[in-house]
Design a protein around this motif. Sequence first.
Motif: not given
Length: 211
Positions: A11, A72, A75, A109, A111, A150-151
């Motif tokens: 990412q 995502h 998420r 979700g 990036t 999501p990260y």
Amino acid sequence: MPRYDKAIRRQLRQCASVSVSNCGLTESSIDDRMGNPAGTHRVDRVTPGYKGKITLSGDSMLIDLRLQLTGHMRRAKSAINNIKKIYASQNVNVNFTLVSQGHDLRIHGATLAELATGLKSCTCEGMLNIGGWAPSYEHYKWGDTLLLNPYTPNFYWKMTDAHEFGHKLGLSHRSDLGMMDYWNEKIYKRDPRKFLPSDKARIAALYIKGA
């Protein structure tokens, strides 16, 4: 530099390849916002597409929206239960009807690149400290969308989702340890924020005649 897993490294590489023009959000400014939300003086604003879809019967509130999930998916799907659980603590029933078109709200979700370009971030790594983004309904691209990261560690997700959904409802930041506040991790080991009666009252004031 922290050691990131493969998905986050990928990412960050993708994000770094995207040019962000006129960036203004720096890593230090992200840190400065911890426990210090911007715009606490701003008034709440009705989201026009939600009129008639938020009702009150006695003390029970219903938020009834058509929902689309994109990006995502793990998420995006997690947000459904997170939002419902937090809002239910004040007798607010959030009903999402999943649709493929004609939605009121899209939960995406996102990036890191989408978050960085949308927020005009000067740093991709800084986006790892941003739980989500709820643009104004007037935004040219994401006006109907709640973007979630999501990260970030998943113990952040529940209140992040409630907070960002609050923005989509039209609520501005407050410094009251309610759901529209920020968590200051330098002071509190655990997220102290809760859905307050005043949060519910602010939603009612926007959408319920005479509330």
